[in-house]
Design a protein around this motif. Structure first.
Motif, mmCIF file in Angstrom:
data_model
loop_
_atom_site.group_PDB
_atom_site.id
_atom_site.type_symbol
_atom_site.label_atom_id
_atom_site.label_comp_id
_atom_site.label_asym_id
_atom_site.label_seq_id
_atom_site.Cartn_x
_atom_site.Cartn_y
_atom_site.Cartn_z
ATOM 1 N N SER A 71 47.603 -20.138 34.161
ATOM 2 C CA SER A 71 46.575 -20.222 35.198
ATOM 3 C C SER A 71 46.531 -18.904 35.960
ATOM 4 C CB SER A 71 46.836 -21.392 36.163
ATOM 5 O OG SER A 71 48.104 -21.257 36.775
ATOM 6 N N PHE A 73 45.037 -17.239 39.833
ATOM 7 C CA PHE A 73 44.549 -17.511 41.179
ATOM 8 C C PHE A 73 44.068 -16.216 41.818
ATOM 9 C CE2 PHE A 73 47.120 -21.085 40.223
ATOM 10 C CZ PHE A 73 46.672 -22.134 41.011
ATOM 11 N N ASN A 76 44.844 -17.405 46.364
ATOM 12 C CA ASN A 76 45.265 -18.819 46.388
ATOM 13 C C ASN A 76 44.220 -19.806 45.871
ATOM 14 O OD1 ASN A 76 47.847 -18.195 47.421
ATOM 15 N ND2 ASN A 76 46.962 -18.050 49.478
ATOM 16 N N ASP A 77 43.082 -19.338 45.384
ATOM 17 C CA ASP A 77 42.082 -20.231 44.774
ATOM 18 C C ASP A 77 42.198 -20.115 43.260
ATOM 19 O OD1 ASP A 77 40.999 -21.074 47.215
ATOM 20 O OD2 ASP A 77 39.658 -19.327 47.299
ATOM 21 N N GLU A 78 42.350 -21.264 42.587
ATOM 22 C CA GLU A 78 42.481 -21.245 41.128
ATOM 23 C C GLU A 78 41.154 -20.877 40.481
ATOM 24 O OE1 GLU A 78 44.495 -23.746 37.475
ATOM 25 O OE2 GLU A 78 44.166 -24.768 39.379
ATOM 26 N N GLU A 80 38.626 -20.497 37.065
ATOM 27 C CA GLU A 80 38.284 -21.196 35.821
ATOM 28 C C GLU A 80 38.398 -20.220 34.651
ATOM 29 O OE1 GLU A 80 34.324 -23.204 33.742
ATOM 30 O OE2 GLU A 80 34.129 -22.104 35.616
ATOM 31 N N ARG A 81 39.007 -20.675 33.562
ATOM 32 C CA ARG A 81 39.110 -19.821 32.372
ATOM 33 C C ARG A 81 37.832 -19.922 31.558
ATOM 34 N NH1 ARG A 81 44.271 -18.968 28.547
ATOM 35 N NH2 ARG A 81 43.356 -17.404 27.208
ATOM 36 N N TYR A 120 50.117 -17.058 36.403
ATOM 37 C CA TYR A 120 51.226 -17.896 35.952
ATOM 38 C C TYR A 120 51.221 -17.826 34.430
ATOM 39 C CZ TYR A 120 51.494 -19.699 40.684
ATOM 40 O OH TYR A 120 51.645 -19.803 42.047
#
Length: 144
Positions: A71, A73, A76-78, A80-81, A120
């Motif tokens: 993933s 960020f 702190n906002d995830e 989209e792949r 990550y």
């Protein structure tokens, strides 16, 4: 376990009590190869890369030890792949998506302000000849 202890155990098993047959560097090389294969097969070593990106920079290079990106960020906002090449790299704004190309993570749109990107990933740990201990992961989750 200390690296010297490991080498002594291997020497005992091989009945090589001198440095005549195998040098310590040979054992260290074999250990590195074995550990790299173990981590590549099990994918249990998780790692976090966190960098501050300047505006207009839209990618970060990943180390060759990266197996997969789990993933990403932005502040702190995830994100989209998305498949690489599906969004224009020339657009600027607050990143909401990311793509992987070769050994790099690209952010879409390209950031127009200073921000922190956090990746990550699953990776093969790196070892060098100065390492005297071998760490065994205690968990499959990320540790800060």
């Amino acid at each position: 376990m200390q690296l010297n202890d490991f080498i002594q155990i291997v020497r005992t098993q091989l009945e090589d009590f001198t440095d005549a047959t195998y040098k310590d560097e040979t054992f260290i090389s074999w250990l590195k190869l074995g550990l790299a294969d173990f981590f590549a097969q099990t994918k249990i070593h998780k790692d976090i890369i966190s960098l501050t990106l300047q505006p207009t920079l839209n990618n970060i290079e990943l180390e060759s030890s990266t197996i997969s990106v789990d993933s990403v960020f932005w502040n702190n906002d995830e994100l989209e792949r998305v498949p690489f090449g599906t969004v224009s790299l020339s657009a600027q704004g607050t990143p909401s998506q990311f793509a992987i190309s070769k050994q790099a993570v690209f952010l879409y749109p390209t950031p127009n302000a200073l921000g922190t990107v956090t990746v990550y990933r699953t990776a093969i740990p790196t070892f060098d000849s100065s390492d005297t201990t071998v760490e065994v992961p205690y968990s499959t989750s990320y540790a800060a």
